[in-house]
Design an enzyme around this catalytic site. Sequence first.
Site, PDB file in Angstrom:
ATOM      1  N   CYS A   1     -10.214  66.309  20.683  1.00  0.00           N
ATOM      2  CA  CYS A   1     -11.530  66.955  20.726  1.00  0.00           C
ATOM      3  C   CYS A   1     -11.632  68.075  19.715  1.00  0.00           C
ATOM      4  CB  CYS A   1     -11.764  67.500  22.119  1.00  0.00           C
ATOM      5  SG  CYS A   1     -11.244  66.349  23.385  1.00  0.00           S
TER       6      CYS A   1
ATOM      7  N   LYS B   1     -22.473  70.125  22.250  1.00  0.00           N
ATOM      8  CA  LYS B   1     -21.096  69.684  22.517  1.00  0.00           C
ATOM      9  C   LYS B   1     -20.166  69.991  21.342  1.00  0.00           C
ATOM     10  CE  LYS B   1     -17.431  67.628  23.724  1.00  0.00           C
ATOM     11  NZ  LYS B   1     -16.621  67.788  24.902  1.00  0.00           N
TER      12      LYS B   1
HETATM   13  N1  SAJ Z   1      -4.492  76.025  21.849  1.00  0.00           N
HETATM   14  C1  SAJ Z   1      -3.863  77.088  21.215  1.00  0.00           C
HETATM   15  N2  SAJ Z   1      -4.165  78.358  21.601  1.00  0.00           N
HETATM   16  C2  SAJ Z   1      -5.053  78.608  22.623  1.00  0.00           C
HETATM   17  C3  SAJ Z   1      -5.695  77.535  23.253  1.00  0.00           C
HETATM   18  C4  SAJ Z   1      -5.392  76.250  22.850  1.00  0.00           C
HETATM   19  O1  SAJ Z   1      -3.053  76.894  20.301  1.00  0.00           O
HETATM   20  O2  SAJ Z   1      -5.242  79.788  22.933  1.00  0.00           O
HETATM   21  C5  SAJ Z   1      -4.211  74.636  21.438  1.00  0.00           C
HETATM   22  C6  SAJ Z   1      -3.637  73.750  22.551  1.00  0.00           C
HETATM   23  O3  SAJ Z   1      -2.250  73.904  22.656  1.00  0.00           O
HETATM   24  C7  SAJ Z   1      -4.053  72.373  22.089  1.00  0.00           C
HETATM   25  C8  SAJ Z   1      -5.399  72.625  21.426  1.00  0.00           C
HETATM   26  O4  SAJ Z   1      -5.425  73.998  21.120  1.00  0.00           O
HETATM   27  O5  SAJ Z   1      -3.179  71.844  21.120  1.00  0.00           O
HETATM   28  C9  SAJ Z   1      -6.620  72.265  22.279  1.00  0.00           C
HETATM   29  O6  SAJ Z   1      -6.367  72.555  23.649  1.00  0.00           O
HETATM   30  P1  SAJ Z   1      -7.447  73.164  24.649  1.00  0.00           P
HETATM   31  O7  SAJ Z   1      -6.739  73.342  25.936  1.00  0.00           O
HETATM   32  O8  SAJ Z   1      -8.075  74.368  24.070  1.00  0.00           O
HETATM   33  O9  SAJ Z   1      -8.601  72.087  24.713  1.00  0.00           O
HETATM   34  P2  SAJ Z   1      -8.656  70.487  24.942  1.00  0.00           P
HETATM   35  O10 SAJ Z   1      -8.641  69.838  23.599  1.00  0.00           O
HETATM   36  O11 SAJ Z   1      -7.654  70.032  25.921  1.00  0.00           O
HETATM   37  O12 SAJ Z   1     -10.114  70.336  25.601  1.00  0.00           O
HETATM   38  C10 SAJ Z   1     -11.260  70.790  24.881  1.00  0.00           C
HETATM   39  C11 SAJ Z   1     -12.103  71.670  25.821  1.00  0.00           C
HETATM   40  N3  SAJ Z   1     -13.148  72.343  25.040  1.00  0.00           N
HETATM   41  C12 SAJ Z   1     -13.328  73.694  25.067  1.00  0.00           C
HETATM   42  O13 SAJ Z   1     -12.613  74.432  25.709  1.00  0.00           O
HETATM   43  C13 SAJ Z   1     -14.475  74.237  24.290  1.00  0.00           C
HETATM   44  C14 SAJ Z   1     -12.722  70.820  26.934  1.00  0.00           C
HETATM   45  O14 SAJ Z   1     -13.601  71.606  27.724  1.00  0.00           O
HETATM   46  C15 SAJ Z   1     -13.487  69.624  26.337  1.00  0.00           C
HETATM   47  O15 SAJ Z   1     -14.015  68.795  27.350  1.00  0.00           O
HETATM   48  C16 SAJ Z   1     -12.503  68.810  25.513  1.00  0.00           C
HETATM   49  O16 SAJ Z   1     -12.002  69.655  24.466  1.00  0.00           O
HETATM   50  C17 SAJ Z   1     -13.239  67.593  24.950  1.00  0.00           C
HETATM   51  O17 SAJ Z   1     -12.962  66.480  25.443  1.00  0.00           O
HETATM   52  O18 SAJ Z   1     -14.117  67.747  24.109  1.00  0.00           O
END
Ligand code: SAJ
Length: 407
Positions: free
Chosen positions: A256, A202
């Site tokens: 996360c 995880k």
């Molecule tokens: N972000 C960027 N650029 C990107 C992708 C995301 O700047 O290309 C930023 C987003 O704006 C945000 C942050 O990163 O601020 C995280 O967003 P996210 O959409 O990547 O992920 P979370 O935090 O909403 O959810 C993550 C997910 N993990 C992965 O994709 C490996 C989700 O599957 C997990 O269940 C969740 O964390 C968790 O609860 O652990």
Amino acid sequence: MNEKTVVNVVGLGYIGLPTALIMAANGVSVVGTDKNPSLVEKLQGGSVTFEEDGLEELYQKAVEGKIRFSASNIKADVYIVAVPTPYDKNSKKIDTGYVVAALKDVLNVCENGAVVVVESTVSPGTIDKFIRPVVKASGKTVSLVHAPERIIPGNMLAELVKNSRTIGADDRETGEKVKQLYSSFCKGEIVVTDIRTAEMTKVVENTYRDINIAFANELAKICRSDNMDVYEIIRIANKHPRVNILTPGPGVGGHCISVDPWFLVGDYPGLANIILAARKINDSMPEFVLERIGEIMEQNGIEDVSKVGLYGLTYKENVDDVRESPTLQLLESMRKHLATGIKVYDPYVKNDIVKCQYHDFDAFLNDVDMVVIMVGHDEIRENMDKLKGKVVFDTRNICNLDGVNKL
Ligand code: SAJ
């Protein structure tokens, strides 16, 4: 597990609530409990407690099925613990306080033979170090399982059904039992493994994403320093069959990705090097955005920061979660520099949580000359015309108006 199995979901937040609802909607008898009585009352009263696509519909299905909400735990066959696991800002180690407290509450009511599933994200070794001793001290015999969640806010309900899952258990039989329970709603592959592997997997998943976002953010900084278009470079590079660079942005928020990698840094100092570097890059982005705001204000003759508005307070688009959000990090940074007065608006954040916050898009736009797009909510994507005539700084690369400034 059979149709008489009773599940008690402990902690009805972003993970616990959808999990409880989807199980109940699929015929499992569920009792959802939470320490916060007003949250329980709200759920008992017929409304959900946060915004997520499809959550209300799922709630309706669940209440027609077998769910009830209670402020205290009940005797059940399976307990699913989904409470927060923050980290200590100084030591970077996991704070197991909520999980341990939730476990103690479970142990007070459960019978020998119950299964206790920890869904909260924990650093590798946490179950052995912090959870088993509590079970041992209670004198109860329960089977511990770690089944970390994987759903993404904004698409939680679809992902609850289709994502693969990991079930870490001490023995195959318990793992298979829990697998059967989760397969009541999960159509993805369910992998049964041991607890330590499940814990590590995880944290590794979220760390992988953090590092990849950091790479995109570092590229944005490099390109800015030498006047190159990072988005065009990423677009072209991604045409390579083995390259898939993510999107630079104003920082990484949420509970996360911006938290879990610290568990590895805290537990393996000296070994977790790329992981630490990635965290530092992502954490530096709000400050980088602040510097860009200063430059763009100067280029456009804007002297008063109160003429600048930040669009978006949540950590990403179309959710109402503000935890660790880049906008909040940026405001904190401004506060340290004694700069105040910047205006803020987010359609998803209904309460006043920061100074100079607006609750109406038009009123917000009327009062500013420059808009900084921090979050790409659908609202702004569908109303780009309203930004015409403003100086726009788009940190999410969603605006194609003439003269728009990018990261
Ligand atoms: N972000 C960027 N650029 C990107 C992708 C995301 O700047 O290309 C930023 C987003 O704006 C945000 C942050 O990163 O601020 C995280 O967003 P996210 O959409 O990547 O992920 P979370 O935090 O909403 O959810 C993550 C997910 N993990 C992965 O994709 C490996 C989700 O599957 C997990 O269940 C969740 O964390 C968790 O609860 O652990």
